[in-house]
Design a protein around this motif. Structure first.
Motif, PDB file in Angstrom:
ATOM      1  N   ARG A 129       0.875  -1.086   0.059  1.00  0.00           N
ATOM      2  CA  ARG A 129       0.031  -0.026  -0.238  1.00  0.00           C
ATOM      3  C   ARG A 129       0.811   1.193  -0.031  1.00  0.00           C
ATOM      4  N   GLN A 406     -11.531   1.240 -11.418  1.00  0.00           N
ATOM      5  CA  GLN A 406     -10.402   1.900 -11.061  1.00  0.00           C
ATOM      6  C   GLN A 406      -9.482   1.206 -10.303  1.00  0.00           C
ATOM      7  N   THR A 407      -9.642   0.090 -10.155  1.00  0.00           N
ATOM      8  CA  THR A 407      -8.725  -0.782  -9.316  1.00  0.00           C
ATOM      9  C   THR A 407      -8.901  -2.014 -10.231  1.00  0.00           C
ATOM     10  N   ASN A 427      -6.178   4.424  -7.113  1.00  0.00           N
ATOM     11  CA  ASN A 427      -7.486   4.950  -6.526  1.00  0.00           C
ATOM     12  C   ASN A 427      -8.182   5.260  -7.597  1.00  0.00           C
ATOM     13  N   GLU A 446      -3.797   7.859  -3.893  1.00  0.00           N
ATOM     14  CA  GLU A 446      -4.573   7.358  -2.634  1.00  0.00           C
ATOM     15  C   GLU A 446      -4.824   7.975  -1.520  1.00  0.00           C
ATOM     16  N   ASP A 449      -7.926   8.251   0.360  1.00  0.00           N
ATOM     17  CA  ASP A 449      -8.444   7.175   1.317  1.00  0.00           C
ATOM     18  C   ASP A 449      -8.110   7.598   2.741  1.00  0.00           C
ATOM     19  N   TYR A 460     -15.634   7.701  -1.837  1.00  0.00           N
ATOM     20  CA  TYR A 460     -16.338   6.782  -1.917  1.00  0.00           C
ATOM     21  C   TYR A 460     -17.711   6.742  -0.880  1.00  0.00           C
ATOM     22  N   SER A 478      -7.796   1.065   3.322  1.00  0.00           N
ATOM     23  CA  SER A 478      -8.151   0.352   2.156  1.00  0.00           C
ATOM     24  C   SER A 478      -9.372  -0.343   2.253  1.00  0.00           C
ATOM     25  N   SER A 479     -10.262  -0.644   1.274  1.00  0.00           N
ATOM     26  CA  SER A 479     -11.262  -1.617   1.403  1.00  0.00           C
ATOM     27  C   SER A 479     -10.882  -2.796   0.415  1.00  0.00           C
ATOM     28  N   GLY A 499     -13.718  -1.705  -6.782  1.00  0.00           N
ATOM     29  CA  GLY A 499     -15.102  -1.214  -6.612  1.00  0.00           C
ATOM     30  C   GLY A 499     -15.362  -0.226  -5.326  1.00  0.00           C
ATOM     31  N   GLY A 500     -13.702   0.309  -4.801  1.00  0.00           N
ATOM     32  CA  GLY A 500     -14.097   1.301  -3.607  1.00  0.00           C
ATOM     33  C   GLY A 500     -14.669   0.589  -2.634  1.00  0.00           C
TER      34      GLY A 500
HETATM   35  O1  DON Z   1      -7.992   1.116  -1.327  1.00  0.00           O
HETATM   36  C1  DON Z   1      -9.128   1.477  -1.652  1.00  0.00           C
HETATM   37  O2  DON Z   1      -9.944   0.897  -0.997  1.00  0.00           O
HETATM   38  C2  DON Z   1      -9.581   2.266  -2.847  1.00  0.00           C
HETATM   39  N1  DON Z   1      -8.409   3.184  -3.027  1.00  0.00           N
HETATM   40  C3  DON Z   1      -9.883   1.522  -3.828  1.00  0.00           C
HETATM   41  C4  DON Z   1     -10.113   2.109  -4.968  1.00  0.00           C
HETATM   42  C5  DON Z   1     -11.243   1.529  -6.083  1.00  0.00           C
HETATM   43  O3  DON Z   1     -11.285   0.147  -5.802  1.00  0.00           O
HETATM   44  C6  DON Z   1     -11.734   2.177  -7.056  1.00  0.00           C
HETATM   45  N2  DON Z   1     -12.287   1.136  -8.057  1.00  0.00           N
HETATM   46  N3  DON Z   1     -13.251   0.949  -8.185  1.00  0.00           N
END
Ligand code: DON
Length: 595
Positions: A129, A406-407, A427, A446, A449, A460, A478-479, A499-500
């Protein structure tokens, strides 16, 4: 805006209980994977395929790679064919996606890699991370009035965390690779794709126009992703020569060449030129962490997932523990009764996330308490099977942004049963959109977050508090939830998703779809998903849930919102000597393939 402090006294009691449980059970300890026979017998899993299936997974016997982009999947398959193990293949896929899926695959971001080693039956988590730069401060994302400054945490140089991907992938290879292939050999396919170019099609063609606002703001990014005044059109070729050179430098000189010397200086210059505070010293100081995963059980299966600084594993297990007390299978897949219970189980987990979760090096996260069965039993007591509980302090009309691509997550299993579950990210799609001049490296955002202040929401809609405040060197919460499921001590399922905030509930539903509803992997991944994250008080539902079911959910009191699809749960299942792969149909160009 409501923060954790605004929660009802009932909630406070619940939080006290977590603390009590923490004291009783102690902090999470390193444990070996569960040995066969130590859990109640796991029920028979669903057949890998059946006559009634409408969607079928891909089958193979000597390994499987499931990723969001086909060229990268094939890079991984080629590594397996050369005798590399799942970790070798995953590292090659990780570098390849930085080229072929530039919106999420990355060198300039970070992520988590769960590694299962068949010989020792051990699972570890590689935490790569991003970290906050050394000059970061708790109030760096507040404006003059003390309010969160969204632009600062998402758009400019201050949004960029110190990237972890290159040292993370290299460390995974060094510790867990087969030893048959060098890091340079695993980077070579990515370099070739960057240098020779890839066609702009599928997900790349879909995502570029949406990112034109971000990419178009920076001349260094326009040089790569633009043709004249527009992003590269479908059918064009994306050539990334600087990125190819960066990859070659890492291949020749090792990961340190990214963190020290010319490349690091160019990244620091780019971040500072965009108003940020990251220095070359921050890059030099970056280190991945090897962590013990968080563990739980669900209906006799063992769940092994990502620990803090991800909230993913903790809350996945917390929600599963609550659901274990209900007969979901009897209610039926997609039934209003089952969806209602899932939504009610999700809410308290996200409320806990807002209070308790953060970087474990800075805050004590009560992992054992939050993931314990007695705690889940108390949570069940406040769930009414007929009525939706309104989340405390709802802020009306605050829709969650659409965040889906995005991830990126990929899953790899080899013929020996070694496995990797990897989720990594910039992110936002394409991060801040800035390519550090002369490196080809897109930079993340990032830092969003972190919680800009207690009770503030990130992109999110997730609220957070002191436990997730910005601090020098800290990792933002993070998620991301890369996960393994074991049956009778044997690897059974590898899954995860982007998916955030919706990552945790996406992974949850893949697991419930398989273990409770007995869907095959392809159907489990494709089935419509729901999501509730406590605040805002809204039950998000993908298209595909019947109007009758939606009416029943509304009748129970759920503020239902049918909206955009979310997630890309590229997964692999191992059963009876066969490997089943399913890539998520929500994105174009995904691929599961075996060697
Ligand atoms: O780490 C996290 O939880 C977020 N930065 C993840 C971002 C994410 O999944 C965006 N995409 N859909």
């Amino acid at each position: 805006m409501a923060g954790p402090g605004a929660r009802s006294s009932g909630m406070t009691l619940r939080l006290r209980l977590v603390l009590a449980l923490l004291v009783l059970t102690g902090p999470a300890r390193a444990q070996p994977d569960v040995t066969p026979g130590s859990l109640p017998a796991a029920p028979e899993p669903p057949p890998i395929q059946s006559d009634s299936a409408r969607l079928l997974p891909v089958l193979a016997t000597h390994g499987m790679v499931s990723s969001q982009e086909a060229l990268a999947t094939r890079v991984g398959v080629a590594v397996l064919k050369k005798g590399g193990n799942a970790i070798d293949a995953a590292v090659a896929v990780g570098f390849a996606l930085a080229v072929t899926l530039p919106r999420a695959g990355n060198l300039g971001g970070g992520g988590f890699m769960m590694v299962h080693r068949a010989a020792s039956k051990e699972t570890v988590a590689v935490d790569y991370r991003e970290t906050a730069p050394g000059a970061a401060t708790a109030d760096m994302f507040l404006d003059a009035k003390g309010e969160p400054d969204k632009a600062a945490s998402t758009r400019g140089g201050k949004a960029v965390g110190v990237p972890g991907t290159v040292r993370g992938l290299a460390e995974a290879h060094r510790r867990y690779g087969s030893g048959k292939l060098t890091l340079a050999e695993l980077i070579a396919p990515a370099e070739k794709l960057a240098r020779e170019g890839i066609p702009v099609e599928s997900g790349l063609a879909d995502s570029l126009p949406r990112a034109s606002g971000l990419l178009g703001a920076w001349p260094s990014s326009r040089k790569i992703f633009y043709q004249g005044d527009h992003v590269l059109p479908r059918g064009a070729t994306l050539i990334q020569t600087d990125l190819a050179d960066t990859l070659r430098t890492i291949a020749e000189r090792g990961p340190d060449a990214f963190y020290e010397g010319a490349i690091a200086q160019k990244i620091a210059d780019a971040v500072q030129g965009a108003g940020g505070i990251m220095t070359a010293a921050d890059l030099a100081a970056y280190r991945p962490e090897i962590r013990q995963p968080v563990r739980g059980t669900y209906r006799g299966y063992e769940i092994v997932s990502m620990p803090p600084p991800s909230s993913g594993g903790v809350h996945l297990i917390e929600i599963l523990n609550v659901l274990e007390g209900y007969d979901l299978a009897k209610l039926g897949a997609g039934s209003a009764g089952a969806l209602h219970l899932m939504a009610e189980a999700m809410k308290p987990a996200y409320a806990d996330r807002a209070t308790w979760l953060g970087d474990p090096s800075r805050t004590k996260v009560p992992v054992a308490g939050l993931t314990s069965k007695p705690y889940a039993a108390t949570l069940r007591q406040s769930i009414d099977p007929e009525r939706a509980r309104p989340a405390a302090e709802v802020k009306a009309g605050d829709p969650l942004p659409y965040e889906s691509d995005q991830t990126t997550h990929f899953s790899v299993v080899d013929a020996e049963g070694n496995a990797v579950s990897n989720t990594y990210t910039l992110n936002f799609s394409y991060g801040i959109g800035l390519v550090a001049e002369g490196t080809g490296v897109l930079l993340n955002n990032e830092m969003d977050d972190f919680s800009a202040k207690t009770g503030a929401r990130n992109a999110y809609g997730l609220v957070g508090g002191e436990a997730n405040a910005v601090a020098p060197g800290a990792r933002p919460l993070s998620s991301m939830t890369p996960t393994f499921v074991f049956r009778d001590g044997k690897l059974y399922l590898v899954t995860g998703s982007p998916g955030g905030s919706r990552i945790i509930t996406t992974v949850l539903q893949v697991i419930v779809n398989v273990l409770d509803f007995r869907l095959n992997l392809a159907e489990a991944v494709a089935a419509p998903r729901i999501h509730h994250q406590w605040q805002p008080d809204m039950l998000m539902v993908e298209e595909g849930v019947s109007p009758d079911t939606l009416a029943l959910l509304r009748a129970k009191g759920h503020p239902v919102k049918v909206g955009a699809s979310s997630g890309s749960a590229n997964s692999v299942m191992a059963e009876d000597g066969l490997l089943a792969g399913a890539s998520d149909p929500r994105q174009r160009g995904t691929l599961a393939e075996g060697p």
